[in-house]
Design a protein around this motif. Structure first.
Motif, PDB file in Angstrom:
ATOM      1  N   ASP A  15      -3.770   4.132  -9.280  1.00 30.78           N
ATOM      2  CA  ASP A  15      -2.807   3.850  -8.118  1.00 30.78           C
ATOM      3  C   ASP A  15      -3.297   4.322  -6.702  1.00 30.78           C
ATOM      4  OD1 ASP A  15      -0.804   2.550  -9.611  1.00 30.78           O
ATOM      5  OD2 ASP A  15       0.290   4.454  -9.542  1.00 30.78           O
ATOM      6  N   CYS A  57       0.661  -1.084   0.097  1.00 35.73           N
ATOM      7  CA  CYS A  57       0.001  -0.137  -0.020  1.00 35.73           C
ATOM      8  C   CYS A  57       0.876   1.072   0.004  1.00 35.73           C
ATOM      9  CB  CYS A  57      -0.971  -0.073   1.247  1.00 35.73           C
ATOM     10  SG  CYS A  57      -1.581   1.691   1.503  1.00 35.73           S
ATOM     11  N   SER A  58       2.044   1.232   0.768  1.00 38.22           N
ATOM     12  CA  SER A  58       2.784   2.263   0.985  1.00 38.22           C
ATOM     13  C   SER A  58       3.630   2.717  -0.554  1.00 38.22           C
ATOM     14  CB  SER A  58       3.954   2.018   2.003  1.00 38.22           C
ATOM     15  OG  SER A  58       3.356   1.950   3.235  1.00 38.22           O
ATOM     16  N   GLU A  59       3.643   1.717  -1.516  1.00 40.79           N
ATOM     17  CA  GLU A  59       4.209   2.039  -2.603  1.00 40.79           C
ATOM     18  C   GLU A  59       3.113   2.956  -3.642  1.00 40.79           C
ATOM     19  OE1 GLU A  59       6.960  -1.828  -3.232  1.00 40.79           O
ATOM     20  OE2 GLU A  59       5.220  -1.810  -4.314  1.00 40.79           O
ATOM     21  N   HIS A  60       2.093   3.103  -3.323  1.00 43.13           N
ATOM     22  CA  HIS A  60       0.841   3.610  -4.077  1.00 43.13           C
ATOM     23  C   HIS A  60       0.380   5.090  -3.387  1.00 43.13           C
ATOM     24  CE1 HIS A  60       0.086   0.098  -6.629  1.00 43.13           C
ATOM     25  NE2 HIS A  60       0.393  -0.700  -5.704  1.00 43.13           N
ATOM     26  N   LEU A  61       0.394   4.993  -2.193  1.00 43.57           N
ATOM     27  CA  LEU A  61       0.098   6.300  -1.419  1.00 43.57           C
ATOM     28  C   LEU A  61       1.220   6.839  -0.587  1.00 43.57           C
ATOM     29  CD1 LEU A  61      -3.216   4.762   0.000  1.00 43.57           C
ATOM     30  CD2 LEU A  61      -2.901   5.899  -1.913  1.00 43.57           C
ATOM     31  N   VAL A 118      -1.629   6.973   4.159  1.00 45.59           N
ATOM     32  CA  VAL A 118      -1.576   5.510   4.634  1.00 45.59           C
ATOM     33  C   VAL A 118      -1.751   5.688   6.429  1.00 45.59           C
ATOM     34  CG1 VAL A 118       0.126   3.501   5.171  1.00 45.59           C
ATOM     35  CG2 VAL A 118       0.290   4.755   2.978  1.00 45.59           C
ATOM     36  N   GLY A 155      -4.100   1.684  -3.744  1.00 42.03           N
ATOM     37  CA  GLY A 155      -3.646   1.835  -2.526  1.00 42.03           C
ATOM     38  C   GLY A 155      -4.894   1.947  -1.362  1.00 42.03           C
TER      39      GLY A 155
END
Length: 325
Positions: free
Chosen positions: A146, A83-87, A92, A150
């Motif tokens: 994205d 998730c942290s790769e998208h938001l 987050v 996320g």
């Protein structure tokens, strides 16, 4: 004691972003999660062995411990890492603090816990406060696939974390399983589940031979996992999953404070206001009735009314103590 436990959780979880940031690099995030909880489990087993704590449990108990491992120390963390790769981190954090709301609902459904007005209002205030703190991040997050991905990953991870909270609380109250030994076994199962998932997905079990990566891994395993989760589950057993999960609202403020020092974060009026709202919500969650009683004694003519309100609120929330919640 509840406030001390709460402070330790917020301190360690508020600084885990340092370890996660140090781990970002050539190693797949899911593999890093597996390393983190396998190492944390090793630390826990060394500790239980040194204290000569009993580690043998019946098969039924191991099934319960494996369930907690899957929910709290495996699937939810893998989802959050991706998730942290998208938001952005602020968004987050806001998604993760929704675990308070999930715990209120799930605690009512699965544990038959009463819903406290104090916790509900505090949760709403906490989420709104974080929204003010990270308003700029949210405003600059572009609507895209994205973003949707996320958000869905974050909500899924938060829901799994909440289910893990409920399962752990049930293990402690109904199953009578001790916290330290339970955490050791659950982390071992969580690390094993993640490792199996990585093998199935074809992820490579590489290790980045750098001080940066190893230091981050050690910090996350020892402080962010072994110590922090034992502390969190102890607090959960004392005050219940709804109020214990409120730590997720407070630790982003610690992260933001550290960002001011190490990442040159610049504060604005909304961010300051948001932090004040979050702190007030935390104070209300942890010691609302006592605070209102104390304020009532200071304000002429309002002591009795405040005390009555505190009594009514206390009757809605079970008293803290071992074996309750």
């Amino acid at each position: 004691m509840n406030i001390v436990l709460y402070a330790v959780i917020v301190l360690f979880w508020g600084t885990t972003w340092i370890g996660i940031k140090l781990q970002l690099g050539s190693v797949d995030p899911a593999v890093s999660v597996a390393y983190r909880f396998l190492l944390a489990a090793v630390c826990m087993f060394i500790w239980t062995s040194a204290r000569k704590l009993p580690m043998r449990f019946p098969l039924r108990s191991h099934l319960r411990l494996a369930l907690v491992g899957l929910l709290m120390y495996s699937a939810n963390y893998v989802l959050f890492y991706y998730c942290s790769e998208h938001l952005v981190s602020g968004l987050v954090s806001i998604i993760f603090c929704l675990s308070v709301g999930f715990n209120i609902i799930n605690g009512r459904i699965f544990l038959k816990r009463p819903i406290s007005r104090t916790v509900v209002l505090g949760s709403v205030a906490g989420v709104l406060g974080l929204a003010l703190v990270f308003g700029d991040d949210i405003a600059h997050t572009k609507a895209s696939s994205d973003l949707l991905t996320g958000v869905l990953l974050g909500l899924g991870a938060t829901l799994l974390f909440s289910f893990g909270n409920i399962a752990s609380s049930w293990n402690q109250t109904s199953g009578g399983l001790p916290i330290v030994q339970s955490t050791a076994w659950s982390m071992l199962y969580g690390g094993a589940f993640t490792s199996i998932g990585c093998l199935v997905a074809g992820n490579s079990f590489t290790v980045e031979p750098s001080f940066r990566y190893v230091a981050g891994l050690v910090y996350l395993s020892v402080c962010g996992s072994a110590i922090a989760f034992v502390t969190y589950l102890t607090l959960l057993s004392r005050i219940g999953p709804d109020r214990a999960a409120f730590a997720t609202v407070a630790f982003p403020v610690v992260s933001l404070s550290l960002s001011t020092v190490f990442e040159d974060y610049h504060w604005n009026v909304l961010a300051v206001l948001g932090v004040l709202v979050v702190l007030a919500a935390n104070a209300n969650i942890l010691a609302g009735p006592r605070l209102r009683t104390a304020l009532g004694r200071l304000l002429p003519g309002s002591a009795s009314g405040t005390a009555d309100a505190a009594t009514r609120e206390s009757s809605a929330v079970p008293e803290s103590g071992p074996g309750r919640g």
